[in-house]
Scaffold this active site. Structure first.
Site, mmCIF file in Angstrom:
data_model
loop_
_atom_site.group_PDB
_atom_site.id
_atom_site.type_symbol
_atom_site.label_atom_id
_atom_site.label_comp_id
_atom_site.label_asym_id
_atom_site.label_seq_id
_atom_site.Cartn_x
_atom_site.Cartn_y
_atom_site.Cartn_z
ATOM 1 N N HIS A 1 17.900 15.266 -31.446
ATOM 2 C CA HIS A 1 16.520 15.760 -31.342
ATOM 3 C C HIS A 1 16.364 17.144 -31.979
ATOM 4 O O HIS A 1 15.251 17.597 -32.215
ATOM 5 C CB HIS A 1 16.046 15.773 -29.883
ATOM 6 C CG HIS A 1 16.642 16.848 -29.026
ATOM 7 N ND1 HIS A 1 17.683 16.632 -28.155
ATOM 8 C CD2 HIS A 1 16.327 18.162 -28.909
ATOM 9 C CE1 HIS A 1 17.975 17.759 -27.523
ATOM 10 N NE2 HIS A 1 17.167 18.706 -27.962
ATOM 11 N N ASP B 1 21.603 10.653 -28.456
ATOM 12 C CA ASP B 1 21.162 11.984 -28.887
ATOM 13 C C ASP B 1 22.309 12.735 -29.586
ATOM 14 O O ASP B 1 22.784 13.768 -29.113
ATOM 15 C CB ASP B 1 20.661 12.763 -27.678
ATOM 16 C CG ASP B 1 19.835 13.980 -28.069
ATOM 17 O OD1 ASP B 1 19.520 14.107 -29.266
ATOM 18 O OD2 ASP B 1 19.509 14.781 -27.174
ATOM 19 N N SER C 1 19.942 23.237 -27.165
ATOM 20 C CA SER C 1 20.312 21.828 -27.242
ATOM 21 C C SER C 1 21.395 21.635 -28.293
ATOM 22 O O SER C 1 21.471 22.374 -29.269
ATOM 23 C CB SER C 1 19.095 20.979 -27.621
ATOM 24 O OG SER C 1 18.177 20.932 -26.563
#
Length: 579
Positions: A51, A101, A197
């Site tokens: 992402h 992810d 992230s």
């Protein structure tokens, strides 16, 4: 975009996370906007969250490594900055959902390996490696707070999967809820927060001389940080084949360690792995056709006798080992005795004795360890109640050891985690088998303890048992050993059996003749004395402990060892130990 970093963390030093990457987007007005983290896994590729590949509909443009303070140039000794050549998302990832992810960033050139910039290895097992995992990142330091320019670290614990599933019910972004390739983790006073992230969730393992980071997961998403709610991480292990297909090289753990270990900061481990001043007693077993044969070891308990695992006495074709070797000496096996209650495929009574064709040549560094005859000897030689196992290491004689904690309680809950354990240990370990765990977390495959090898006291003077199941040296999975104390009488009968005769031309040396207690004898360093019970000649045992002399064994008598006691020690009473 859902992003996370470290809440409740502490500052990392410049060589603590050499694989840590920070991912940025070039902004014509503000310079570089650092928005995600990542982990260097080869000299050219960084692993991050998928992402992160879309921020304001733009892919990242720059990656920085070796910098633990983005707001200062004082720590830039190891800093390296790269342009992004390509980004590759996991083929099953969708920006509409939170699954798969993972993404790889290809740098525009290879990194220069240094103590501050070095790839992490990948954890290949589905099972969590250890009870605690580490996270690192540059993100927010708390709920609704700004990001930190400093690299922060924190410790988390893997959460129960079912509890995590309940915390994240199915919704539009998670139509299947939390899946098996996602991992939840939580910390009592730490968490991951918006801002980083793609950063690493890792465990730190050890080689013989260095620490190596193993990447377990990638920071994916979570709720408000610092509120005790589970963070969710994308597991790496289920997707290693895809990662290898992109980076075009093997990411095998041992290959990784071999490639990059020399660039990691060396850690002085003292005598924890080096058996200084002790004698050699561990032997290798040899077969007529070594290809595909069991890799087994054993331990000298007399100069012509070896104890090993019963599973090491035959191969799949019913053939037996033909010889042993120790420090350049090779000796043919002429007799093998397997415990009469041994059952193939089970670990109970998994013990065998090997008689050698001739006595080993006299050596200043080869000597059998003592056997655990009485608790008094145990207390004398192992006051800290710690034990060690000898490990083979490529290119070196077996002079390495790993300390194990005191005997662990490994009940059925621990055993059933490992299918090969549960199959061969259908019952509780009981009194004849013991379970140990290593004090250190070793790299899987690096610290393999050979089957049949020794379990020794910390100073290697007493042989407590033999390894019957040693998957990784007792580090990740338990080390199962067979206790020798319940087999002493059977061992004595074999050692003292004189019905066999040495070959002509190879006379038995005088120091190996069985002598009764009280008879005259000569020690290996030519001191005259008499055969006495070992505990009645404690000074000789102390000389052995200090590495000054190896004891001359006269015989075994009523479950006690009789050694040659020099005359100067014969009239001294045993000294009491403090405590």
């Amino acid at each position: 975009m859902y992003q996370k970093a470290v809440f409740g963390g502490t500052k990392a030093n410049e060589t603590e996370f050499p694989h840590m990457a920070v991912v940025g987007w070039t902004n014509a007005d503000k310079g570089i906007d650092w928005g995600c983290g990542g982990s260097l896994i080869t000299k050219r590729f960084v692993l991050t969250a998928a992402h992160c590949m879309q921020k304001n509909e733009q892919t990242p443009t720059v990656v920085r490594l070796g910098d633990v303070d983005l707001a200062s140039s004082d720590d830039d000794r190891y800093s390296q900055q790269f342009n992004v050549k390509d980004t590759i998302r996991h083929p099953q990832h969708s920006f509409k959902q939170k699954y798969f992810d993972l993404a790889l960033i290809e740098l525009d050139r290879d990194v220069i390996l240094t103590p501050g910039v070095c790839p992490a290895c990948l954890w290949h097992e589905e099972t969590f490696p250890y009870a605690y995992l580490d996270v690192a990142g540059y993100g927010a330091t708390g709920f609704a707070e700004d990001t930190s320019p400093n690299l922060l670290k924190a410790t988390l614990s893997p959460a129960d999967h079912e509890m995590c599933v309940k915390s994240y019910p199915s919704d539009r972004r998670l139509p299947q809820g939390i899946t098996g390739d996602q991992l939840c983790a939580v910390g009592a006073h730490s968490d991951t927060c918006p801002g980083d992230s793609g950063g690493p969730l890792q465990t730190t393992l050890r080689t013989y001389h260095r620490k190596v980071a193993f990447l377990v997961g990638v920071t994916s998403f979570g709720s408000a940080c610092g509120l005790g709610i589970y963070g969710v991480y994308q597991k790496v292990a289920p997707h290693i084949k895809w990662i290898e297909s992109v980076v075009k090289e093997s990411l095998d753990p041992l290959t990784c360690v071999k490639n990059y270990e020399n660039y990691l900061v060396q850690e002085q481990l003292g005598q924890e792995y080096e058996a200084v001043g002790s004698y050699f007693s561990r032997v290798y077993l040899h077969w007529k056709n070594p290809s595909g044969e069991p890799k087994c070891g054993g331990t000298l308990i007399d100069y012509n006798t070896v104890v090993t695992s019963a599973h090491c006495t035959h191969n799949s074709r019913g053939e037996h080992p033909i010889a042993i070797s120790i420090l350049g000496q090779r000796n043919r096996i002429i007799d093998i005795q397997v415990h009469r209650k041994f059952e193939q495929g089970r670990f109970y009574n998994d013990i065998a004795l090997l008689r050698l064709k001739k006595y080993l040549r006299d050596s200043d560094i080869i000597a059998p360890p003592c056997l655990p005859y009485t608790s008094a000897i145990d207390a004398f030689v192992a006051p800290n109640n710690s034990v060690s196992i000898r490990l083979p290491k490529e290119g070196l004689e077996p002079k390495l050891q790993i300390f194990l904690a005191a005997k662990a309680i490994c009940g059925n809950d621990e055993i059933i985690k490992w299918p090969e354990y549960a199959e061969k240990l259908p019952k509780f370990l009981g009194k004849s088998l013991s379970c140990y765990k290593a004090d250190y977390n070793m790299v899987p495959g690096l610290a393999e303890a050979d089957i049949g090898g020794p379990l020794l006291s910390a100073d290697e003077s007493v042989l407590y048992g033999i390894n019957v199941l040693a998957r990784d040296g007792g580090s990740f999975s338990p080390l199962i050993t067979l206790d020798l104390d319940r087999n002493i009488r059977w061992i004595e009968e074999f050692v003292l059996d004189r019905s066999w005769a040495p070959n002509q031309g190879e006379p038995e040396s005088a120091e190996h003749l069985v002598r009764e207690e009280g008879s005259a004898c000569v020690t290996f360093d030519n001191k005259r004395g008499h055969c006495r019970a070992a505990l009645q000649c404690r000074e000789e045992l102390e000389r052995y402990q200090q590495g000054w002399v190896k004891p001359t064994i006269c015989s075994y008598h009523r479950r006690k060892m009789v050694i040659c006691c020099p005359r100067r020690f014969e009239n001294t009473s045993p000294r009491r130990r403090n405590g």
